[in-house]
Design a protein around this motif. Structure first.
Motif, PDB file in Angstrom:
ATOM      1  N   GLU A  16      35.172  57.013  75.809  1.00  8.24           N
ATOM      2  CA  GLU A  16      34.567  56.217  76.874  1.00  8.24           C
ATOM      3  C   GLU A  16      35.551  55.885  77.996  1.00  8.24           C
ATOM      4  OE1 GLU A  16      32.174  52.953  75.653  1.00  8.24           O
ATOM      5  OE2 GLU A  16      31.306  54.019  73.953  1.00  8.24           O
ATOM      6  N   ASN A  17      36.487  56.806  78.256  1.00  6.71           N
ATOM      7  CA  ASN A  17      37.381  56.612  79.396  1.00  6.71           C
ATOM      8  C   ASN A  17      36.973  57.493  80.565  1.00  6.71           C
ATOM      9  OD1 ASN A  17      38.125  59.049  78.288  1.00  6.71           O
ATOM     10  ND2 ASN A  17      40.322  58.715  78.458  1.00  6.71           N
ATOM     11  N   CYS A  18      35.751  58.024  80.482  1.00  5.17           N
ATOM     12  CA  CYS A  18      35.137  58.718  81.616  1.00  5.17           C
ATOM     13  C   CYS A  18      34.267  57.692  82.320  1.00  5.17           C
ATOM     14  CB  CYS A  18      34.310  59.904  81.127  1.00  5.17           C
ATOM     15  SG  CYS A  18      33.408  60.760  82.429  1.00  5.17           S
ATOM     16  N   ASP A  19      34.729  57.179  83.454  1.00  6.34           N
ATOM     17  CA  ASP A  19      34.094  56.024  84.071  1.00  6.34           C
ATOM     18  C   ASP A  19      32.614  56.236  84.364  1.00  6.34           C
ATOM     19  OD1 ASP A  19      36.462  54.717  83.917  1.00  6.34           O
ATOM     20  OD2 ASP A  19      36.994  54.940  86.018  1.00  6.34           O
ATOM     21  N   ALA A  20      32.261  57.355  84.981  1.00  2.00           N
ATOM     22  CA  ALA A  20      30.865  57.591  85.344  1.00  2.00           C
ATOM     23  C   ALA A  20      29.998  57.695  84.100  1.00  2.00           C
ATOM     24  CB  ALA A  20      30.746  58.852  86.195  1.00  2.00           C
ATOM     25  N   PHE A  21      30.467  58.424  83.099  1.00  2.00           N
ATOM     26  CA  PHE A  21      29.686  58.542  81.869  1.00  2.00           C
ATOM     27  C   PHE A  21      29.639  57.204  81.145  1.00  2.00           C
ATOM     28  CE2 PHE A  21      28.886  59.421  77.422  1.00  2.00           C
ATOM     29  CZ  PHE A  21      27.811  60.298  77.499  1.00  2.00           C
ATOM     30  N   GLY A  22      30.746  56.485  81.162  1.00  2.00           N
ATOM     31  CA  GLY A  22      30.766  55.164  80.543  1.00  2.00           C
ATOM     32  C   GLY A  22      29.779  54.226  81.210  1.00  2.00           C
ATOM     33  N   ALA A  23      29.675  54.308  82.543  1.00  2.00           N
ATOM     34  CA  ALA A  23      28.714  53.474  83.280  1.00  2.00           C
ATOM     35  C   ALA A  23      27.289  53.862  82.925  1.00  2.00           C
ATOM     36  CB  ALA A  23      28.943  53.614  84.784  1.00  2.00           C
ATOM     37  N   LEU A  24      27.034  55.163  82.779  1.00  2.00           N
ATOM     38  CA  LEU A  24      25.708  55.623  82.378  1.00  2.00           C
ATOM     39  C   LEU A  24      25.350  55.090  80.998  1.00  2.00           C
ATOM     40  CD1 LEU A  24      23.162  57.362  82.603  1.00  2.00           C
ATOM     41  CD2 LEU A  24      24.528  59.323  81.826  1.00  2.00           C
ATOM     42  N   LYS A  25      26.287  55.176  80.081  1.00  2.00           N
ATOM     43  CA  LYS A  25      26.041  54.709  78.714  1.00  2.00           C
ATOM     44  C   LYS A  25      25.773  53.199  78.698  1.00  2.00           C
ATOM     45  CE  LYS A  25      27.976  55.157  74.037  1.00  2.00           C
ATOM     46  NZ  LYS A  25      28.325  53.766  73.710  1.00  2.00           N
ATOM     47  N   LYS A  26      26.511  52.442  79.503  1.00  2.00           N
ATOM     48  CA  LYS A  26      26.272  50.999  79.585  1.00  2.00           C
ATOM     49  C   LYS A  26      24.886  50.706  80.141  1.00  2.00           C
ATOM     50  CE  LYS A  26      31.094  49.517  80.162  1.00  2.00           C
ATOM     51  NZ  LYS A  26      32.089  48.934  81.108  1.00  2.00           N
ATOM     52  N   ALA A  27      24.472  51.469  81.150  1.00  2.00           N
ATOM     53  CA  ALA A  27      23.144  51.283  81.722  1.00  2.00           C
ATOM     54  C   ALA A  27      22.058  51.621  80.713  1.00  2.00           C
ATOM     55  CB  ALA A  27      22.993  52.135  82.983  1.00  2.00           C
ATOM     56  N   VAL A  28      22.274  52.675  79.938  1.00  2.00           N
ATOM     57  CA  VAL A  28      21.326  53.050  78.890  1.00  2.00           C
ATOM     58  C   VAL A  28      21.224  51.925  77.859  1.00  2.00           C
ATOM     59  CG1 VAL A  28      20.978  54.592  76.916  1.00  2.00           C
ATOM     60  CG2 VAL A  28      21.529  55.545  79.177  1.00  2.00           C
ATOM     61  N   GLU A  29      22.376  51.404  77.445  1.00  2.00           N
ATOM     62  CA  GLU A  29      22.373  50.330  76.448  1.00  2.00           C
ATOM     63  C   GLU A  29      21.734  49.058  77.000  1.00  2.00           C
ATOM     64  OE1 GLU A  29      26.503  50.308  75.519  1.00  2.00           O
ATOM     65  OE2 GLU A  29      26.332  51.950  74.045  1.00  2.00           O
ATOM     66  N   GLU A  30      21.906  48.824  78.291  1.00  2.00           N
ATOM     67  CA  GLU A  30      21.228  47.688  78.939  1.00  2.00           C
ATOM     68  C   GLU A  30      19.722  47.878  78.856  1.00  2.00           C
ATOM     69  OE1 GLU A  30      20.422  46.115  83.475  1.00  2.00           O
ATOM     70  OE2 GLU A  30      22.341  47.082  83.053  1.00  2.00           O
ATOM     71  N   GLY A  31      19.263  49.091  79.148  1.00  2.00           N
ATOM     72  CA  GLY A  31      17.838  49.381  79.082  1.00  2.00           C
ATOM     73  C   GLY A  31      17.279  49.243  77.677  1.00  2.00           C
ATOM     74  N   GLN A  32      18.054  49.630  76.693  1.00  2.00           N
ATOM     75  CA  GLN A  32      17.626  49.483  75.304  1.00  2.00           C
ATOM     76  C   GLN A  32      17.541  48.012  74.915  1.00  2.00           C
ATOM     77  OE1 GLN A  32      20.455  51.810  73.091  1.00  2.00           O
ATOM     78  NE2 GLN A  32      19.360  53.725  73.431  1.00  2.00           N
ATOM     79  N   ALA A  33      18.541  47.230  75.319  1.00  2.00           N
ATOM     80  CA  ALA A  33      18.562  45.810  74.989  1.00  2.00           C
ATOM     81  C   ALA A  33      17.381  45.065  75.599  1.00  2.00           C
ATOM     82  CB  ALA A  33      19.878  45.185  75.457  1.00  2.00           C
ATOM     83  N   GLU A  34      16.940  45.522  76.765  1.00  2.00           N
ATOM     84  CA  GLU A  34      15.818  44.879  77.451  1.00  2.00           C
ATOM     85  C   GLU A  34      14.469  45.460  77.037  1.00  2.00           C
ATOM     86  OE1 GLU A  34      16.570  45.176  81.612  1.00  2.00           O
ATOM     87  OE2 GLU A  34      18.330  43.858  81.562  1.00  2.00           O
ATOM     88  N   GLY A  35      14.491  46.442  76.139  1.00  2.00           N
ATOM     89  CA  GLY A  35      13.252  47.045  75.685  1.00  2.00           C
ATOM     90  C   GLY A  35      12.651  48.035  76.654  1.00  2.00           C
ATOM     91  N   ILE A  36      13.438  48.430  77.653  1.00  2.00           N
ATOM     92  CA  ILE A  36      12.945  49.381  78.652  1.00  2.00           C
ATOM     93  C   ILE A  36      13.061  50.817  78.161  1.00  2.00           C
ATOM     94  CG2 ILE A  36      13.359  50.308  80.971  1.00  2.00           C
ATOM     95  CD1 ILE A  36      14.276  47.519  81.802  1.00  2.00           C
ATOM     96  N   LEU A  37      14.166  51.110  77.493  1.00  2.00           N
ATOM     97  CA  LEU A  37      14.392  52.465  76.984  1.00  2.00           C
ATOM     98  C   LEU A  37      14.208  52.504  75.471  1.00  2.00           C
ATOM     99  CD1 LEU A  37      17.557  53.560  79.002  1.00  2.00           C
ATOM    100  CD2 LEU A  37      15.148  53.755  79.637  1.00  2.00           C
ATOM    101  N   LYS A  38      13.925  53.687  74.980  1.00  2.00           N
ATOM    102  CA  LYS A  38      13.734  53.875  73.549  1.00  2.00           C
ATOM    103  C   LYS A  38      15.005  53.514  72.785  1.00  2.00           C
ATOM    104  CE  LYS A  38      10.309  57.581  74.017  1.00  2.00           C
ATOM    105  NZ  LYS A  38      10.020  59.017  73.776  1.00  2.00           N
ATOM    106  N   GLN A  39      14.821  52.990  71.596  1.00  2.00           N
ATOM    107  CA  GLN A  39      15.951  52.600  70.757  1.00  2.00           C
ATOM    108  C   GLN A  39      16.478  53.824  70.008  1.00  2.00           C
ATOM    109  OE1 GLN A  39      17.260  49.440  70.818  1.00  2.00           O
ATOM    110  NE2 GLN A  39      15.774  49.109  72.460  1.00  2.00           N
TER     111      GLN A  39
END
Length: 219
Positions: A127-150
């Motif tokens: 996770e030292n690839c900043d852009a990919f790390g940011a994407l993964k954080k956004a995905v996890e945000e979406g999962q936490a909010e119930g927006i994206l599939k778990q």
């Protein structure tokens, strides 16, 4: 210009500026230390003080190329003031536009030839690839909010990235004559991708022009 050991200014930065400009107009394989030497009127020994080989030069170009790429993608993905789906969409458009504007640099960053150098600089697993790390954080945000599939956030992020990379590669390598359909294909790819990752339980908030049709609640 007579080649000399002496040069005004920051010679390393001048070499890199010339290298990036050269790559913008030429295939990266044509970039050599001699190109830098001829462009600056310096001796090869002056270059070797900063880059002891072409691989050393390529490592710095790749590092800075990813920094440039990260600056235009990560802030979009992490901007909490924008609805999550819109962040994904804006980043998708920005990704494709950047690849089209910088095809040779894009191939260098994501191609196989210098993968050994890229892997020394960054790793998505660490996770030292900043852009990919940011994407993964956004995905996890979406999962936490119930927006994206778990689902596994790493795999989900890889699938999203792979979709963008595939479309960008088709456009810049001319495998298909799709340049005139760039915006339409980006929208179509995004809608297809979104339908596979959004939760079945919620209606998403989005300002996208096609949002109401794509983001209706299911069931």
């Amino acid at each position: 210009m007579k080649k000399t050991e002496y040069h005004h200014g920051n010679l390393k930065e001048e070499f890199l500026t010339i290298a990036f400009e050269f790559i913008h107009h030429n295939d990266v394989d044509k970039l050599t230390l001699k190109v830098l030497s001829d462009a600056t009127g310096t001796s090869r020994s002056a270059i070797y003080r900063h880059f002891d080989s072409k691989d050393a030069l390529m490592e710095e170009i790749i590092r800075r190329g990813f920094e440039q790429f990260d600056r235009i993608t990560s802030p979009l993905l992490l901007n909490g003031s924008i609805p999550l789906v819109d962040r994904f969409y804006q980043t998708s458009k920005t990704y494709i536009q950047w690849a089209k504007a910088n095809p040779n640099l894009y191939r260098l960053l994501f191609g196989r030839k210098y993968a050994h150098i890229r892997e020394e600089i960054l790793s998505i697993k660490e996770e030292n690839c900043d852009a990919f790390g940011a994407l993964k954080k956004a995905v996890e945000e979406g999962q936490a909010e119930g927006i994206l599939k778990q689902e596994d956030s790493l795999r989900q992020s890889v699938v999203i990235w792979a979709s963008l990379h595939g479309l960008a590669s088709l456009m810049i390598d001319g495998f298909m004559d799709v340049s005139e359909l760039s915006d339409t294909l980006t929208d179509d790819m995004f809608k297809s991708l979104l339908s596979g990752v959004i939760s079945n339980k919620v209606k998403l908030v989005s300002l996208l022009p096609f949002g109401e049709k794509v983001l209706e609640p299911k069931g």
